[in-house]
Design an enzyme around this catalytic site. Sequence first.
Site, PDB file in Angstrom:
ATOM      1  N   THR A   1       0.803  -1.221   0.000  1.00 35.33           N
ATOM      2  CA  THR A   1       0.000   0.000   0.000  1.00 35.33           C
ATOM      3  C   THR A   1       0.839   1.277   0.000  1.00 35.33           C
ATOM      4  O   THR A   1       0.724   2.117  -0.895  1.00 35.33           O
ATOM      5  CB  THR A   1      -0.943   0.012   1.217  1.00 35.33           C
ATOM      6  OG1 THR A   1      -1.872  -1.054   1.077  1.00 35.33           O
ATOM      7  CG2 THR A   1      -1.709   1.330   1.300  1.00 35.33           C
TER       8      THR A   1
ATOM      9  N   LYS B   1      -6.920   5.417   5.955  1.00 34.10           N
ATOM     10  CA  LYS B   1      -5.547   5.068   6.344  1.00 34.10           C
ATOM     11  C   LYS B   1      -4.680   6.320   6.420  1.00 34.10           C
ATOM     12  O   LYS B   1      -4.716   7.163   5.511  1.00 34.10           O
ATOM     13  CB  LYS B   1      -4.929   4.112   5.330  1.00 34.10           C
ATOM     14  CG  LYS B   1      -5.586   2.754   5.224  1.00 34.10           C
ATOM     15  CD  LYS B   1      -4.853   1.887   4.195  1.00 34.10           C
ATOM     16  CE  LYS B   1      -5.439   0.498   4.084  1.00 34.10           C
ATOM     17  NZ  LYS B   1      -4.719  -0.339   3.092  1.00 34.10           N
TER      18      LYS B   1
END
Length: 552
Positions: A82, A164
Amino acid sequence: MTVTKRMVSTLMLAAIAVMQGLSASAQVNAKPKLIVGIVVDQMRWDYLYRYYDRYEAGGFKRMLGEGFSCENTYISHLPSFTAVGHSTVYTGSVPAIHGITGNDWTDQVTGRRWYCTEDTTVTAVGSNSSAGKMSPRNLLASTITDELKIATNFRSRVVGVSLKDRASILPAGHTPNGAFWLDDANASFITSTYYMKELPEWVKKFNERKEPQQLMSQPWNTMYPIGTYAQSAEDNSPWEGSFKGETSPVFPHNLPAIYKQDPGSLRTTPFGNTLTLDFAKAAVEGYDLGNNQVTDFLTINCASTDYVGHQFGPNSIEVEDTYLRLDKDLSAFFSFLDKRVGKGNYLVFLTADHGAAHAIDFMKAHNIPAGLNQDKKMIQDLNALLQAKFGLDGLVKSFMNYHVNYDLKKIEAATNVSFDAIKKVTVEWLVKQPGIQFAADIDNIGSSAIPEPIKAMVVNGYNPKRCGQVMIIPEPGWFSGPSKGTTHGNWNPYDIHIPLVFMGWNIKHGSTNDITHMTDIAATLAAMLHIQMPNGCVGKPVTAITNTANAQ
């Protein structure tokens, strides 16, 4: 009819007025009012088409129908994680240069483990938890968002949004007006003192709405009759993970009870994407994005697709339902931008940070090779071998990001021990283990038998200060991760073949099957905006887009 001089003069004046109006219009649209970068976490390229028949007109179908799709876009680094993907999209660079080599890494100088956006010098704003001790300081290169700021003498407004922290912080770059992420501890969007001392009023008002609690107040059932989810395996498949407190991974999921036990469970539902895009709308209004003398930039990460994918795997009804719901949310978001900024006045691109493998037991059930790499056992066995050969215990500290991390201080302090010899023994042993296809001493990768493009991907991902010196390449279908659900990180197409679609300002409808790379996104944006590429950029503009854009 007799044409008089007065009539000719009137016609000429009218023509001049029309030309001036067209010129003024061209000046207004010389650059987009707003750029919106949407990174859908863990979105495999095939999801564009796997559920296409069930998408509505205004979401993914609109992007494909109005926009330009780069059908063969690939990640060119390892590992495909990610933080690495987001950094690469926005810097146009690779981990070897921009420094974000994983979500976590081991500092090879100090031996300390670092989280990608960890910053011990800042504190949370909007929370008392450690979730706010974050900033972009570990990112070594500039982003396209930074370059836009510089090109407009910092008049552009740049905002990053995600559940996030890393997926909000890294895309927004070093110089944004703000980056915001969700703190599960208080179910609110927060930021850090790197950006500001106090949350803006619009963020406070959004948090006061208590939207997370509202979204989790009803069970998660399928949007359509469950029997119509023909692209997915049976609901109660043995390779799917479950929510805490569930006895099986089946619909309906009792979200009120689940959320009470686990405040972070919102992330693993499609409603985390709904929350994110609602907050993105609030950010557009709060910062008045798109109503500026220069171009503004909004970065959005839809992260729930990643959480759902990890828990249930790509062939689950949960993943299919999540994408059908995301499609509706995107449709509503694009309609919002049409009204707020004006259709044709904003440029949006949609891509992913990585894809995902099929669940191991799903593959095995269909007689396709797959397996789970047993990292802990391999570390134990490898350390026993190295101790027997070199007389030093615990030489391997971890396998992180498919790199072997050694106790370098112990090796440096030892006499008559060659690090090259240790690495050689490591590589020779690793390639004999089940599920390991290749292993390489990266310092000597030129002599490795790893084929291209994998070898180049290893080099692109290697930063000597943040990576272990030996890299492991599993066999196709194998990975280090959970036994249920799935993960990502490897070179295989299921992990690195990602969607890339541009839509809106100066984008002509079409597609290309030419190979493009994640690193090309920032370069393409820079070319379209006529600004400098980020300072570590190694990508190239996608000329199929820029040539038609500049011609308009």
